[in-house]
Design a protein around this motif. Structure first.
Motif, PDB file in Angstrom:
ATOM      1  N   LEU A  40       0.443  -1.002   0.248  1.00 48.90           N
ATOM      2  CA  LEU A  40       0.231  -0.531  -0.088  1.00 48.90           C
ATOM      3  C   LEU A  40       0.965   1.109   0.266  1.00 48.90           C
TER       4      LEU A  40
ATOM      5  N   GLN B  61       2.365   2.165  -3.581  1.00 44.72           N
ATOM      6  CA  GLN B  61       1.096   2.170  -4.028  1.00 44.72           C
ATOM      7  C   GLN B  61       0.996   3.643  -4.041  1.00 44.72           C
ATOM      8  N   VAL B  62       1.054   3.879  -2.786  1.00 45.92           N
ATOM      9  CA  VAL B  62       0.261   5.872  -1.865  1.00 45.92           C
ATOM     10  C   VAL B  62       1.541   6.163  -3.197  1.00 45.92           C
TER      11      VAL B  62
ATOM     12  N   SER C 112       1.591   7.093  -6.772  1.00 44.83           N
ATOM     13  CA  SER C 112       0.918   7.554  -7.231  1.00 44.83           C
ATOM     14  C   SER C 112       0.570   9.482  -6.744  1.00 44.83           C
ATOM     15  N   LEU C 113       1.430   9.537  -6.033  1.00 44.33           N
ATOM     16  CA  LEU C 113       1.594  10.899  -5.544  1.00 44.33           C
ATOM     17  C   LEU C 113       2.271  11.947  -6.702  1.00 44.33           C
TER      18      LEU C 113
ATOM     19  N   ALA D 165      -2.306  16.584  -2.237  1.00 49.15           N
ATOM     20  CA  ALA D 165      -2.931  15.220  -1.673  1.00 49.15           C
ATOM     21  C   ALA D 165      -2.192  14.585   0.056  1.00 49.15           C
ATOM     22  N   THR D 166      -3.003  14.245   0.541  1.00 50.15           N
ATOM     23  CA  THR D 166      -2.967  13.364   1.662  1.00 50.15           C
ATOM     24  C   THR D 166      -3.128  12.067   1.920  1.00 50.15           C
ATOM     25  N   PHE D 167      -2.549  11.456   2.285  1.00 48.48           N
ATOM     26  CA  PHE D 167      -3.241   9.933   2.722  1.00 48.48           C
ATOM     27  C   PHE D 167      -2.213   9.628   4.218  1.00 48.48           C
ATOM     28  N   LYS D 168      -3.159   9.385   4.879  1.00 51.79           N
ATOM     29  CA  LYS D 168      -3.057   8.817   6.041  1.00 51.79           C
ATOM     30  C   LYS D 168      -3.290   7.680   6.465  1.00 51.79           C
ATOM     31  N   LEU D 169      -2.302   6.156   6.232  1.00 56.66           N
ATOM     32  CA  LEU D 169      -2.009   5.100   6.323  1.00 56.66           C
ATOM     33  C   LEU D 169      -1.679   4.709   8.007  1.00 56.66           C
ATOM     34  N   GLN D 170      -2.207   3.412   8.440  1.00 55.03           N
ATOM     35  CA  GLN D 170      -2.170   2.502   9.310  1.00 55.03           C
ATOM     36  C   GLN D 170      -0.854   2.522   9.447  1.00 55.03           C
TER      37      GLN D 170
END
Lengths: 360, 360
Positions: free
Chosen positions: B73, B76-77, B80-81, B102-107
């Motif tokens: 994951l 992939q993130v 894609s940025l 763009a902002t992603f929050k990942l566990q």
């Protein structure tokens, strides 16, 4: 016979036929292609019983001959040849293929048990190949891939004096593309989507002529003739599901939107149809996706209009991307809370797509 | 922590780790990668239990942190940025990935249950990465792919004061490549071929340092550290199967020969190991292949020598092509009636391959 033919042209024709002709078949005759000398050159033909295809490749031809030979092997041989020109000759039952020092001798068969193709020489209509094929390309994605009702796995071609249209729908989303008026009586015909794919690949430009035979569409250009089996029936009335108005409208760069959808979809929940939420408010589009493993957010500037000041709607990422794919430049998108979203292209007024939102 | 890191560099490192780290595992911890702040940048590490890999990507780093997150994951993130730079931050248990809007929050997870890597800091030997990896690349094809004797599925690295060599054999054909002498005590180690593939991909140039741990080869460069599990045992004495003399020798352009072999192999008989016959006589090489469906023939000029005036020998097309693949320019090939063929490269004296002929 004696044939001299440029390897590149022969190879291009064989690529089209190799896609069509089965590599294996309980009826081994069908794995062959037919080679026929003509005045204009060499005619190569084959079939998958859904599509019959004949391609004529200009060549220097002496003598008259009709033979069949194993399509896949002949294609591989031609691709492997070292020279620019290929010479073909028949010695007894063997097809002699010579090019730049290399010689191949291939087994041939007769044409008695080979299918007889009935390409039409009378045509009902002539049109611009590029325009027609671009219309099919633009909507083909919307056809159903799974067994459902057969007609949903086709693209419907609508011809009449007022407009010409290609339309496809799987019952949940829809796309059509208008391509100008043609002087013809009204007809609707449904081409199986996978056959339409071959149509697009073979007829790229120039003029194509159509003939409407019972259950068959016959397409011809200078170099190619194709008979395609049609589907029975026609699409149900789809015009009534296209919303007349949407609550919120936005103008947005289609490419930027595609990129943003692909990006946030990386963390979208596979168990929730890869849902991507579009949140429109204050001249901004916010995209949000989330799953157990994370949350993504992106935002783009839009030109907003419509009767409502804001809206939040969720879609399957893949369906958004597919509806946007044919749009180059600015997309006009209409959103409603419980109505399908409508996608139009500023540049190409012929295109329209609708996509159902996901229930919350 | 606060990290600023170029997306391109981060993405390249993740590509290497993504190949290694399993996408699914009964032990889900193994699908994670470890992220660690270091003075020099960001250290990313992961394992497939055969290979442990750590890559350090130069970055602006503030604060100290060690965490794990789902490798696929995260890769992939990052891919894609939208921006050139990526910012990483930790908010509670969430890894915040920001780039160009763009902002992603990942566990994230802890590192308690994550494997502990024991990369060596003491090295026994240092050598030129390019030279070492090219040797492995040149011979790797000759390793066995099927279960046979385990050691045949590896590449053997031989180090001693006199010469350094990488050798692989499946028991039927063999390839070795010598790469100069190193000041080291004599050692033989066998790297599983698929692990050698990763070694080649990660260490491309510069200097690499080797440490020999029990059952493990530890490899390090400025940016990367890799521990590879070794195979037990060593290859049987192979020198004795290499023919000292051949009946017929030929010098030939390797690329032209490869093309001719590929070409005639198109009609070779799959049930007869895709046999291609080499017929050498009068300063010419003729290549012949045949099957039920046809016959192919090609001919090339060679420089011929040796004790016999002519010879005909058959080989598996694939084995010819593989033995020739590492040879750039002129190939020196020795043929004998009942002895293996010997392949040498005029340009690269370190390379030697032998291939068994097919029985008539």
């Amino acid at each position: 016979m004696q044939v001299r033919i440029p390897r590149k042209n022969l190879s291009e024709a064989l690529n089209h036929l190799e896609r069509l002709i089965p590599a294996r078949s309980s009826n081994t005759v069908l794995t062959n292609l037919k080679i026929e000398t003509k005045e204009r050159g060499l005619a190569l033909s084959g079939t998958n019983l859904e599509i019959d295809l004949e391609l004529v490749v200009p060549a220097e031809v002496q003598g008259t001959e009709t033979l069949t030979t194993q399509a896949q092997l002949f294609s591989q041989v031609v691709r492997s040849l070292p020279g620019e020109m290929v010479e073909l000759d028949l010695e007894g039952q063997e097809l002699i293929v010579t090019s730049g020092g290399a010689t191949f001798k291939l087994q041939t068969g007769g044409t008695e048990s080979y299918p007889n193709f009935s390409f039409s020489d009378n045509h009902d209509l002539s049109l611009d190949a590029k325009e027609f094929m671009q219309s099919i390309s633009a909507v083909r994605y919307a056809a159903a891939t799974e067994e459902f009702r057969a007609v949903f796995r086709g693209v419907q071609v609508e011809l009449n004096g007022k407009h010409s249209r290609v339309v496809a729908t799987d019952g949940f989303r829809l796309a059509y593309h208008d391509f100008g008026s043609l002087n013809t009586e009204a007809r609707k015909l449904v081409i199986p989507a996978r056959n339409a794919d071959e149509l697009i690949k073979v007829f790229r430009d120039g003029e194509v002529k159509l003939a409407f035979l019972p259950g068959i569409l016959s397409v011809a250009s200078n170099q190619a003739r194709m008979n395609i089996k049609l589907m029975e029936g026609e699409l149900p009335d789809y015009e009534r599901v296209i919303p007349k108005n949407s609550n919120v409208n936005m103008e947005i760069n289609a490419d930027e939107l595609r990129q943003a959808v692909s990006r946030v979809a990386v963390v979208a929940d596979k168990h929730a149809s890869n849902k991507v939420e579009l949140i429109v408010a204050g001249g901004k589009l916010q995209l949000v996706a989330e799953s157990e493993s994370g949350r993504a957010q992106d935002s783009l500037d839009i030109k907003q209009s419509g009767s409502e000041p804001a809206i939040t709607v969720g879609f399957r990422a893949k369906q958004l991307l597919e509806a946007l794919a044919p749009i180059d430049g600015v997309a006009n998108i209409g959103l409603g809370q419980n109505t399908p979203a409508v996608f139009r292209s500023e540049k190409d007024s012929g295109y329209l797509a609708i996509v159902n939102p996901l229930r919350v």
